[in-house]
Design a protein around this motif. Structure first.
Motif, PDB file in Angstrom:
ATOM      1  N   LEU A   7       0.824  -1.168   0.033  1.00 41.26           N
ATOM      2  CA  LEU A   7       0.169   0.083   0.164  1.00 41.26           C
ATOM      3  C   LEU A   7       1.121   1.246  -0.060  1.00 41.26           C
ATOM      4  N   ALA A   8       1.922   0.894   0.835  1.00 46.07           N
ATOM      5  CA  ALA A   8       2.929   2.331   1.042  1.00 46.07           C
ATOM      6  C   ALA A   8       3.541   2.643  -0.393  1.00 46.07           C
ATOM      7  N   LEU A   9       3.865   1.513  -1.064  1.00 47.64           N
ATOM      8  CA  LEU A   9       4.625   1.681  -2.400  1.00 47.64           C
ATOM      9  C   LEU A   9       3.596   2.358  -3.451  1.00 47.64           C
ATOM     10  N   LEU A  14       1.871   7.129  -6.423  1.00 48.20           N
ATOM     11  CA  LEU A  14       0.998   8.163  -6.777  1.00 48.20           C
ATOM     12  C   LEU A  14       1.527   9.593  -6.464  1.00 48.20           C
ATOM     13  N   VAL A  15       2.059   9.680  -5.438  1.00 49.26           N
ATOM     14  CA  VAL A  15       2.586  10.833  -5.037  1.00 49.26           C
ATOM     15  C   VAL A  15       3.786  11.346  -6.065  1.00 49.26           C
ATOM     16  N   LEU A  16       4.450  10.458  -6.418  1.00 54.53           N
ATOM     17  CA  LEU A  16       5.595  10.456  -7.501  1.00 54.53           C
ATOM     18  C   LEU A  16       4.909  10.818  -9.112  1.00 54.53           C
TER      19      LEU A  16
ATOM     20  N   PHE B  97      -1.536  14.559  -6.603  1.00 54.09           N
ATOM     21  CA  PHE B  97      -0.969  15.805  -7.319  1.00 54.09           C
ATOM     22  C   PHE B  97      -0.913  16.935  -6.387  1.00 54.09           C
ATOM     23  N   LYS B  98      -1.765  16.922  -5.318  1.00 53.99           N
ATOM     24  CA  LYS B  98      -1.608  18.105  -4.683  1.00 53.99           C
ATOM     25  C   LYS B  98      -1.135  17.754  -2.998  1.00 53.99           C
ATOM     26  N   ALA B 112       9.882  11.908 -11.198  1.00 51.65           N
ATOM     27  CA  ALA B 112       9.075  10.998 -11.751  1.00 51.65           C
ATOM     28  C   ALA B 112       9.360  10.313 -13.079  1.00 51.65           C
ATOM     29  N   ASN B 113       9.859  11.236 -13.796  1.00 51.65           N
ATOM     30  CA  ASN B 113      10.215  10.661 -15.140  1.00 51.65           C
ATOM     31  C   ASN B 113      11.641   9.803 -15.231  1.00 51.65           C
TER      32      ASN B 113
END
Lengths: 418, 184
Positions: A7-9, A14-16, B97-98, B112-113
Motif C-alpha cells: 500500500l505504501a509503495l 501516486l505522489v511521484l 498531485f496536491k 517521476a520521469n
C-alpha cells in the motif's frame, strides 16, 4: 506487514505522479517478489497472454471508428436532424442536446468526444436562443456522459474483458438504462424550460436535415444492428462500422483526406498506446489476483461485515461514487472490476447488472470534482469558470442519481433484453 | 548543471523516432481494420453471393485473420506506447498531485520521469528474457508458421522506447510534453 508495504509503495508512486501502467507493474512485481517465486519475466508473459484475446480487437476498431466519424461532419448533421425533430417541444434545444449526445455516443463510444462534438454546435445555439448559460453548459456537459452507457462503449468492453462477461450481453444491457437516463435528463430539460414557448414543426427543414444526414443517422443502426441481430460479433461489427465510416467520410460527406486519416489514426494510436499496455498489465494483475485467491478472500471478508445484498449494493454505490470523483472510468474499471464483481456475484447480483451499476456510478464520476473528466474538458472547451461548470451540472447529477437508484433497484432494466 | 533544453541532435532523434512509431501504429491499426473487415465480408457477402451464382467458393474468410490482427494489435499497441509517452497521453492518476507543495512540482516531475524510465527499462529487460526464451523454444505463430518471437519483440522494444523517452525527459525537462488527459 508486506501488505502495508505494498500500500505504501502504491501511495509513494501516486505522489511521484507515475503513470497507472507503472503503478500496476510495480504492484505486480512486488507481489511476485514477496508472495510468489520472484520470476519477474512472468509479468511480460502474462501481458502477452492477456493481449491474446480476440475481443480486445474491438477496442482499437471502435476507437478508430469514432475518431473517423468525429473528424468528419457526422455530429453536425445528426444535430440538425434532432433539432428539427425536437423544435415543437418546450426547451427543444435542451432536449435536442440530450438526444444528440445519446445518438452521437452510439457512434463515438466516448463521453468527452460526444460532449465536444455536440456541445460545439448546440452550446452556442442554446445561448443564442436565450437559454441560461448554466442550463446550456450543464446540458451538454452532462449529456456527454451518456457515451459510456450507450453501446458501443469502451468502458463496457473493458468491464467485459476484466471480468470475462459477454460484451454482447453488456451492450444489450446498456440500452434500457441508457434510455432511462435519457428520459430523465430530457424531462429535466423540459421542466427547466417549461415557460419557454415551443416552436412550430418545420417539415421542410426536417426534410433537408434528413437528406443531408441520413448516412450519419444510419450509422448506429448498422453498428448495433449487426451485433444485436447476432450477425456479427462486436469486433466484426466495429470493423464493418469502421469501413462504413471511412467510406461515407471520404466519398459521401467528403470531409476526410488521407492526411486527416493519418492524423486520426495517430490520435487513436496515442489512445491505444496509453490503453493497451494498461489493459495488458491490468489483465495480468487479474491473473495474479486469481492465482492468490484474492477475490475469494474478498468475498469471505465482505461476508463477515455485510450481511445483506441491499447493504452491499448501497456500500458499493457509495464507494463507486467516491471513486468516480477521484479516478477516471477506465482506471476504476480495470482495477476494481475484477475485485468487486466476484463479491457482487456472491451476494446474488448478475455480473451484467453489476457491470451496468458500476458504469452508471462512474458515469456520474465524470461530473464530480475534483477529477470529473467532463468538467475538466468543459473548462477548456467552453471557456468557463470551474465554479460555473460545477454548478451547471448539479441538477443533472441529482437526475442521474435518481436514474442510478432505479437501475440498481430494477435488475430487469439491465437484464430484460438478454 | 544540465540545461533544460535538449541538444538539437537529441530532439531530431526523438522526432524521427516518434514519426517512425506513428507510422508503425497507423499501419498496424489500419491492417487490423482491413483484415477483420475482409474476413467478415468474405464470409457474409462474397461467399454467399458466389455460392448463389453457382461458383464453388470454398472457405471465403481470410485464413488466420484474427490471429494476424492480434499480432498487429501487439505491434500497434507497443508502438503506440512510445507515441503516448511522447505526447503526454499516458493515464496518470491525479489523486495525489496536491499532496506535495506546488513549488516542488518541477523536481517531482523530473524524479517521476527518471523512475518511469528505470521501471520501463527493467520491464524491457524482462521482456527480452521472455522473448529470448520463446526464440529458444521455437514457438511458432499458429496458422502462418513464423517464429512468434518476431512479434513478441514489439513488447521489449516498446517498453525500451518509453524508457529512453522518460530518461530524456528527466535529463532535459523541456523535451517533456504537457500532460494531456486521455479522452474516455
Amino acid at each position: 506487514m508486506t501488505a502495508f508495504a505494498l500500500l505504501a509503495l502504491v501511495l509513494a508512486l501516486l505522489v511521484l505522479r507515475q503513470p497507472l501502467t507503472v503503478i500496476l507493474i510495480s504492484a505486480i512485481a512486488y507481489v511476485h517478489i514477496f508472495w510468489g517465486h520472484g520470476y519477474l519475466d512472468y509479468i511480460v508473459e502474462d501481458m502477452w497472454v492477456s493481449l491474446n484475446k480476440e475481443l480486445i480487437l474491438a477496442v482499437p476498431l471502435f476507437l478508430l471508428c469514432g475518431a473517423v466519424m468525429t473528424e468528419g461532419s457526422a455530429a453536425r448533421r445528426l444535430v440538425r436532424i434532432v433539432r428539427a425533430l425536437t423544435a415543437p417541444t418546450r426547451g427543444g434545444l435542451g432536449v435536442a442536446a440530450i438526444i444528440s449526445c445519446a445518438v452521437f455516443a452510439a457512434i463515438s463510444g466516448s463521453s468527452i468526444v460526444t460532449m465536444i462534438a455536440v456541445g460545439s454546435v448546440l452550446y452556442p445555439a442554446m445561448k443564442e436562443a436565450g437559454y441560461t448559460n448554466r442550463f446550456a453548459l450543464g446540458t451538454v456537459v452532462s449529456g456527454g456522459t451518456l457515451g459510456i452507457i450507450i453501446p458501443p462503449s469502451i468502458p463496457l468492453i473493458l468491464y467485459g474483458l476484466v471480468t470475462e462477461t459477454s460484451i454482447v450481453d453488456l451492450f444489450l444491457a446498456g440500452v434500457l438504462p441508457g434510455l432511462v437516463l435519457i428520459v430523465l435528463m430530457m424531462t429535466y430539460a423540459i421542466w427547466a424550460n417549461r415557460h419557454r414557448p415551443a416552436q412550430k414543426m418545420d417539415w421542410a427543414e426536417l426534410g433537408v436535415a434528413v437528406k443531408t444526414g441520413i448516412w450519419a443517422a444510419l450509422f448506429p443502426i448498422i453498428l448495433l444492428g449487426g451485433i444485436y441481430s447476432g450477425y456479427y460479433s462486436p469486433t466484426e461489427s466495429a470493423a464493418v462500422a469502421l469501413v462504413y465510416a471511412v467510406l461515407i467520410e471520404f466519398f459521401i460527406h467528403r470531409e476526410m483526406t488521407l492526411r486527416k486519416y493519418f492524423n486520426v489514426v495517430t490520435e487513436t494510436a496515442k489512445l491505444g498506446g496509453a490503453l493497451f499496455p494498461l489493459i495488458a498489465v491490468a489483465l495480468s494483475l487479474n491473473l495474479i489476483l486469481t492465482e492468490y485467491r484474492v477475490p475469494a478472500q474478498m468475498v469471505e471478508l465482505a461476508g463477515l461485515y455485510i450481511d445483506s445484498p441491499l447493504a452491499f449494493i448501497l456500500i458499493v454505490n457509495l464507494l463507486l461514487l467516491a471513486v468516480g470523483a477521484f479516478m477516471t472510468t477506465n482506471e476504476a474499471i480495470l482495477i476494481l472490476g475484477p475485485i468487486l464483481m466476484p463479491v457482487a456475484l456472491a451476494y446474488g447480483f448478475h455480473p451484467v447488472h453489476f457491470g451496468i451499476i458500476m458504469i452508471v456510478n462512474l458515469e456520474i464520476g465524470y461530473l464530480t470534482p475534483p477529477v470529473g473528466m467532463n468538467l475538466m474538458v468543459a473548462l477548456v472547451t467552453f471557456k468557463q469558470k470551474f465554479s460555473e461548470v460545477v454548478m451547471s451540472v448539479l441538477p443533472y447529477i441529482a437526475v442521474m442519481v435518481i436514474g442510478l437508484i432505479i437501475i440498481t433497484a430494477v435488475p430487469w432494466l439491465s437484464l430484460g433484453l438478454l | 548543471m544540465t540545461s533544460n533544453a535538449a541538444p538539437v541532435a537529441v530532439t531530431r532523434l526523438l522526432s524521427g523516432w516518434h514519426l517512425l512509431e506513428r507510422w508503425v501504429a497507423v499501419i498496424a491499426f489500419t491492417i487490423i481494420g482491413v483484415l477483420v473487415f475482409s474476413d467478415v465480408a468474405g464470409r457474409e457477402f462474397i461467399g454467399p453471393v458466389g455460392n448463389a451464382l453457382g461458383f464453388d467458393m470454398g472457405a471465403t474468410g481470410i485464413y488466420g485473420a484474427r490471429k494476424l490482427s492480434l499480432f498487429m494489435l501487439v505491434i500497434g499497441a507497443f508502438a503506440g506506447l512510445g507515441v503516448s509517452v511522447a505526447t503526454g497521453t499516458q493515464i496518470v492518476p491525479r489523486i495525489a498531485f496536491k499532496w506535495v507543495p506546488e513549488s516542488w512540482g518541477a523536481p517531482v516531475d523530473r524524479l517521476a520521469n527518471l523512475f518511469s524510465g528505470v521501471l520501463f527499462f527493467a520491464v524491457a529487460f524482462y521482456g527480452y528474457v521472455f522473448v529470448e526464451s520463446s526464440r529458444q523454444i521455437g514457438t511458432i505463430m499458429p496458422g502462418i508458421d513464423w517464429p512468434v518471437w518476431i512479434i513478441q519483440s514489439a513488447i521489449p522494444i516498446g517498453f525500451a522506447s518509453a524508457g529512453v523517452r522518460y530518461f530524456i525527459f528527466a535529463i532535459w525537462p523541456d523535451t517533456a510534453p504537457v500532460r494531456e488527459e486521455t479522452p474516455e
